[in-house]
Scaffold this active site. Structure first.
Site, PDB file in Angstrom:
ATOM      1  N   GLY A  84       3.744  20.246  33.794  1.00  0.00           N
ATOM      2  CA  GLY A  84       2.832  20.286  34.928  1.00  0.00           C
ATOM      3  C   GLY A  84       2.629  18.914  35.559  1.00  0.00           C
ATOM      4  O   GLY A  84       2.547  18.782  36.787  1.00  0.00           O
ATOM      5  N   THR A  85       2.561  17.882  34.732  1.00  0.00           N
ATOM      6  CA  THR A  85       2.342  16.531  35.258  1.00  0.00           C
ATOM      7  C   THR A  85       3.466  16.152  36.214  1.00  0.00           C
ATOM      8  O   THR A  85       3.227  15.658  37.317  1.00  0.00           O
ATOM      9  CB  THR A  85       2.272  15.514  34.086  1.00  0.00           C
ATOM     10  OG1 THR A  85       1.145  15.850  33.280  1.00  0.00           O
ATOM     11  CG2 THR A  85       2.154  14.082  34.572  1.00  0.00           C
ATOM     12  N   ASN A 157      -9.294  23.060  34.651  1.00  0.00           N
ATOM     13  CA  ASN A 157      -9.008  23.029  33.211  1.00  0.00           C
ATOM     14  C   ASN A 157     -10.251  22.806  32.358  1.00  0.00           C
ATOM     15  O   ASN A 157     -10.264  23.129  31.192  1.00  0.00           O
ATOM     16  CB  ASN A 157      -7.963  21.950  32.900  1.00  0.00           C
ATOM     17  CG  ASN A 157      -8.227  20.651  33.612  1.00  0.00           C
ATOM     18  OD1 ASN A 157      -8.390  20.604  34.832  1.00  0.00           O
ATOM     19  ND2 ASN A 157      -8.292  19.572  32.857  1.00  0.00           N
ATOM     20  N   THR A 254      20.643  16.827  33.546  1.00  0.00           N
ATOM     21  CA  THR A 254      21.129  18.087  32.965  1.00  0.00           C
ATOM     22  C   THR A 254      19.937  18.962  32.613  1.00  0.00           C
ATOM     23  O   THR A 254      18.975  18.494  31.998  1.00  0.00           O
ATOM     24  CB  THR A 254      21.972  17.791  31.708  1.00  0.00           C
ATOM     25  OG1 THR A 254      23.026  16.918  32.095  1.00  0.00           O
ATOM     26  CG2 THR A 254      22.545  19.060  31.101  1.00  0.00           C
ATOM     27  N   CYS A 342      -7.132  14.439  28.080  1.00  0.00           N
ATOM     28  CA  CYS A 342      -6.996  13.047  28.530  1.00  0.00           C
ATOM     29  C   CYS A 342      -8.342  12.331  28.477  1.00  0.00           C
ATOM     30  O   CYS A 342      -8.463  11.249  27.940  1.00  0.00           O
ATOM     31  CB  CYS A 342      -6.466  12.984  29.952  1.00  0.00           C
ATOM     32  SG  CYS A 342      -5.272  14.243  30.295  1.00  0.00           S
TER      33      CYS A 342
HETATM   34  C1  LIG Z   1      -4.814  21.829  35.510  1.00  0.00           C
HETATM   35  C2  LIG Z   1      -3.786  21.014  34.810  1.00  0.00           C
HETATM   36  N1  LIG Z   1      -2.808  20.444  35.529  1.00  0.00           N
HETATM   37  C3  LIG Z   1      -1.852  19.704  34.948  1.00  0.00           C
HETATM   38  C4  LIG Z   1      -1.854  19.477  33.601  1.00  0.00           C
HETATM   39  C5  LIG Z   1      -0.795  18.592  33.020  1.00  0.00           C
HETATM   40  O1  LIG Z   1      -0.004  19.275  32.134  1.00  0.00           O
HETATM   41  P1  LIG Z   1       1.020  18.537  31.131  1.00  0.00           P
HETATM   42  O2  LIG Z   1       0.209  17.502  30.407  1.00  0.00           O
HETATM   43  O3  LIG Z   1       1.466  19.646  30.256  1.00  0.00           O
HETATM   44  O4  LIG Z   1       2.090  17.971  31.960  1.00  0.00           O
HETATM   45  C6  LIG Z   1      -2.841  20.043  32.810  1.00  0.00           C
HETATM   46  C7  LIG Z   1      -2.913  19.809  31.357  1.00  0.00           C
HETATM   47  O5  LIG Z   1      -3.945  19.891  30.737  1.00  0.00           O
HETATM   48  C8  LIG Z   1      -3.831  20.850  33.422  1.00  0.00           C
HETATM   49  O6  LIG Z   1      -4.801  21.430  32.725  1.00  0.00           O
END
Ligand SMILES: Cc1ncc(COP(=O)(O)O)c(C=O)c1O
Length: 391
Positions: A84-85, A157, A254, A342
């Protein structure tokens, strides 16, 4: 293995009560099974030309189709990423690097993987209402002719609040219409981070009115560091990772075939059972509100009750120290969180709770319990019993 009502077997967690599904979900056994061949006999590089590699390429195409299906998108609109990041970074840098003088508008409760990239540019932060929903009047004010991107998450989140994406999209459309008559006008795109939403909500991008969407495998019983960014046809991104031109040149390297297959199977499974799981967890959530009102009268629930993910319980226990509560819970085998993973490691009050108006001391007295496929009523009851003793 423990069978759940959702019909999925989850790894047994030795007498632990896991209430941190918003941080990480266990791998769905179906996902693991689907991934396994791509670590062993199906190891081929999908870009190679011989027959076994073409089979791997086919599996990738199917995975892309599956992800596109649940988003109501075309396969060519899906870019696989490492989580996701990365998808959030690609959406933001991918657009803003092309328009360095422009601005990006974000909500104050976005995940750090949206906020930090946005801070590299001219960024404007939209206020939240005390229930955690975006203030649409403020959004209207923040949108300027220089705005190229708006990023508002589908669901938060920490407090689980669901944002009114369609209303946001309609405000954005009005701004686009104003620009239509101007030949030099900038484009305006709408991105949403659906990392936390995908287990429970509709992800159909056209119904939601979004141009880009982030999906995160690690939150949907898929592998960590798997993810995707939906990018509507016609939108150009400047890639972050350049090289061999994979993912239509938008994300070279890849392909992580096993992770991509895992992401697709996980998304397919979670979207297939989402109504059933949402209904089951909503019942637990309701029961929880009732018990909290009776047994924890000093507790306040943060975030909207109505517009909320069914797996999220977020409380402020006035006068308590959440670090102490988490340790006490942990000693009793109950795994919960104070906020996002975090902010927990940085030990600073959550920006989300500040953005909805909580004081630092209230934020330090707040806990998140996030439920998932393995959560039962008895687990929630046991957790509330402990909180009642401690608070
Ligand atoms: C809403 C949201 N976006 C993005 C992320 C980032 O995900 P990742 O750390 O798996 O890349 C998170 C992770 O907690 C999230 O809760």
């Amino acid at each position: 293995m423990t069978p759940t009502k959702a019909g999925c077997k989850l790894p047994k967690m030795a007498k632990q009560i896991y209430l941190d599904y918003a941080a990480a979900t266990p791998l769905d056994p179906k996902v693991l099974l689907a991934m396994q061949p791509y670590f062993s006999n199906q190891f081929y590089n999908p870009s190679a030309t011989y027959e076994p590699a073409r089979e791997v390429q086919k599996a990738l195409l199917n995975a892309r189709k599956t992800v596109a299906h649940w988003l109501g998108a075309r396969s060519s609109e899906i870019i696989f990423t490492a989580g996701g990041t990365e998808a959030n970074n690609l959406a933001i840098h991918g657009i803003l690097r092309q328009y360095p003088a422009a601005n990006i508008v974000v909500s104050g409760i976005e995940h750090e993987s949206v906020l930090k990239p946005a801070e590299n540019y001219n960024y404007r932060v939209v206020k939240l209402k005390p229930d955690g929903r975006i203030d649409l009047d403020d959004l209207h004010k923040q949108l300027t002719e220089q705005t190229v991107l708006v990023s508002v998450m589908q669901a938060n989140n920490e407090i689980g609040t669901i944002q009114p994406l369609r209303e946001i999209a309609s405000l954005i459309n009005k701004q686009r219409q104003k620009r239509r008559a101007k030949p030099q006008a900038l484009p305006l795109y709408f991105h949403t981070d659906a990392a936390q939403a995908a287990n429970y909500l509709d992800l159909h991008v056209a119904r939601l009115g979004v141009d880009m969407m982030t999906i995160n495998g690690g939150k949907i019983y898929g592998p960590k560091q798997s993810g995707a960014l939906y990018v509507k046809a016609g939108i150009k991104l400047r890639p972050l990772v350049q090289g061999g031109g994979q993912e239509r040149g938008q994300r070279s390297g890849t392909e992580n075939v096993a992770a991509i297959i895992g992401l697709a199977v996980a998304l397919n499974q979670t979207q297939t059972i989402r109504h059933q799981e949402a209904a089951r967890l909503s019942q637990l959530q309701q029961a929880c509100w009732t018990r909290i009102a009776a047994d924890l009268p000093t507790a306040a629930v943060n975030g909207s009750i109505k517009y909320r993910l069914p797996n999220n319980i977020h409380l402020t226990l006035a006068g308590q120290d959440n670090e102490r509560l988490l340790i006490e819970l942990d000693e009793r085998g109950i795994l919960a969180a104070a906020g996002s993973a975090c902010s927990a490691s940085e030990q600073i009050p959550s920006h989300v709770l500040r953005a909805i108006g909580l004081s630092d001391s209230a934020a330090r007295a707040s806990l998140r319990l996030s439920m998932g496929r393995g959560t039962t009523k008895s687990m929630i009851d046991q957790c509330l019993n402990v909180l009642k003793q401690l608070a």
